[in-house]
Enzyme design. Structure first.
Site: not given
Ligand SMILES: NC(=O)C1=CN([C@@H]2O[C@H](COP(=O)(O)OP(=O)(O)OC[C@H]3O[C@@H](n4cnc5c(N)ncnc54)[C@H](OP(=O)(O)O)[C@@H]3O)[C@@H](O)[C@H]2O)C=CC1
Ligand SMILES: O=C(O)C1=N[C@H](C(=O)O)C[C@H](O)C1
Length: 268
Positions: A157, A161
């Site tokens: 990600h 995040k």
């Protein structure tokens, strides 16, 4: 039927802005409120303008109680502490609460269970059609292959995040564990460092990468002796999550209180 009046929690966030756009584009829903934390620079701004759409006539506010008074549902991609608070308010108001927030602790989940006595909660670590279909495939493959095939889940990600493993990785891990008829908590290995010893048969391993602007990549790797199967999903645009969340809210309108998953919404 009248349009479903939806409130977005975290309306100025990455997902919040996508949700405002998805609701504006939906035939069945209308934006009834937009929430951010007290002190947020977004307070008082029009939620449509923040999302890059132009004015929608809904100002971003910081009072969830007031916002939920006149709503049929709330869509919440925020942070665990806020999600737990919103679930309790959704229970008081007896409305639909769609939860995309990840990183919830076991005690957070207990509080959601309590809220689900009166609210209709739909929670998923991933609201996209693709990932929920993938979870079905993972369950089937895990059930078909013997325990001599090792299962590893890799996710990547964007650099912003804050939780790991991702909600999606855990959802896929749950699917693999269900296929093997074991509890994920008994077999999951979330980190490895140093002299770890050989891999334990039956473990389900997780590995996390973070960097750049990656929306969300997940691979479930089944590693056998001399061959390997990889099932992969790559999210290219956050609209897939937002569209899934609006679909979940509309579906939830007709359901009894309880906790539901995206698989229920999609009929999988
Ligand atoms: N299930 C799914 O399909 C998906 C889930 N997610 C999950 O959604 C969550 C949010 O992700 P993302 O949008 O990228 O994160 P962001 O940080 O961009 O958005 C979260 C928003 O919530 C706001 N917020 C914080 N406190 C409050 C409060 N008290 N009231 C209202 N809003 C508040 C934040 O404000 P501030 O920044 O000012 O603190 C921020 O704007 C994460 O848990 C992520 O993993 C993401 C994509 C898909
Ligand atoms: O934080 C994100 O961005 C995402 N979070 C969800 C997760 O934790 O799996 C879903 C998606 O992968 C994007």
């Amino acid at each position: 039927m009248e349009k479903m009046r939806l409130v977005v929690v975290g309306a100025a966030g990455r997902m919040g802005q996508m949700l405002v756009k998805a609701i504006a584009a939906s035939d069945g829903a209308t934006l009834a409120g937009a929430l951010e934390r007290p002190g947020s620079p977004a307070l008082g701004r029009d939620a449509g303008e923040v999302a890059g759409l132009g004015a929608l006539g809904v100002k971003i506010a910081d009072d969830p109680l007031k916002a939920l008074l006149d709503a049929d549902g709330v869509i919440d991609f925020s942070v665990p502490a806020v999600t737990v608070e919103i679930a309790a308010l959704a229970a008081q108001a007896r409305i639909v609460h769609v939860i995309g927030t990840t990183g919830l602790s076991p005690s957070d989940l207990d509080k959601l269970e309590a809220a689900a006595r009166h609210a209709t909660l739909i929670r998923s670590g991933n609201m996209s059609l693709g990932v929920n279909l993938l979870a079905g495939l993972v369950k089937k493959v895990a059930a078909t292959l013997g325990a001599d095939w090792d299962i590893e889940i890799l996710e990547m990600h964007h650099r912003m995040k804050v939780d790991a493993p991702s909600g999606t990785a855990l959802l896929l891990g749950e699917a693999a564990a269900a296929g093997r008829e074991v509890a994920l908590s008994d077999v999951s290995v979330r980190q490895r460092d140093g002299h770890t010893g050989a891999r334990k048969p039956g473990d389900i391993g997780f590995a996390t990468l973070r960097g750049g602007s990656v929306v969300g990549d997940h691979s479930v790797i089944f590693a056998g002796a001399g061959e390997r199967i990889e099932l992969v999903h790559r999210a290219e645009d956050r609209s897939i999550f937002a569209n899934g969340a609006v679909r979940a809210a509309l579906w939830g309108r007709g359901q009894k209180p309880g906790i539901y998953a995206m698989a229920d919404v999609l009929g999988l």
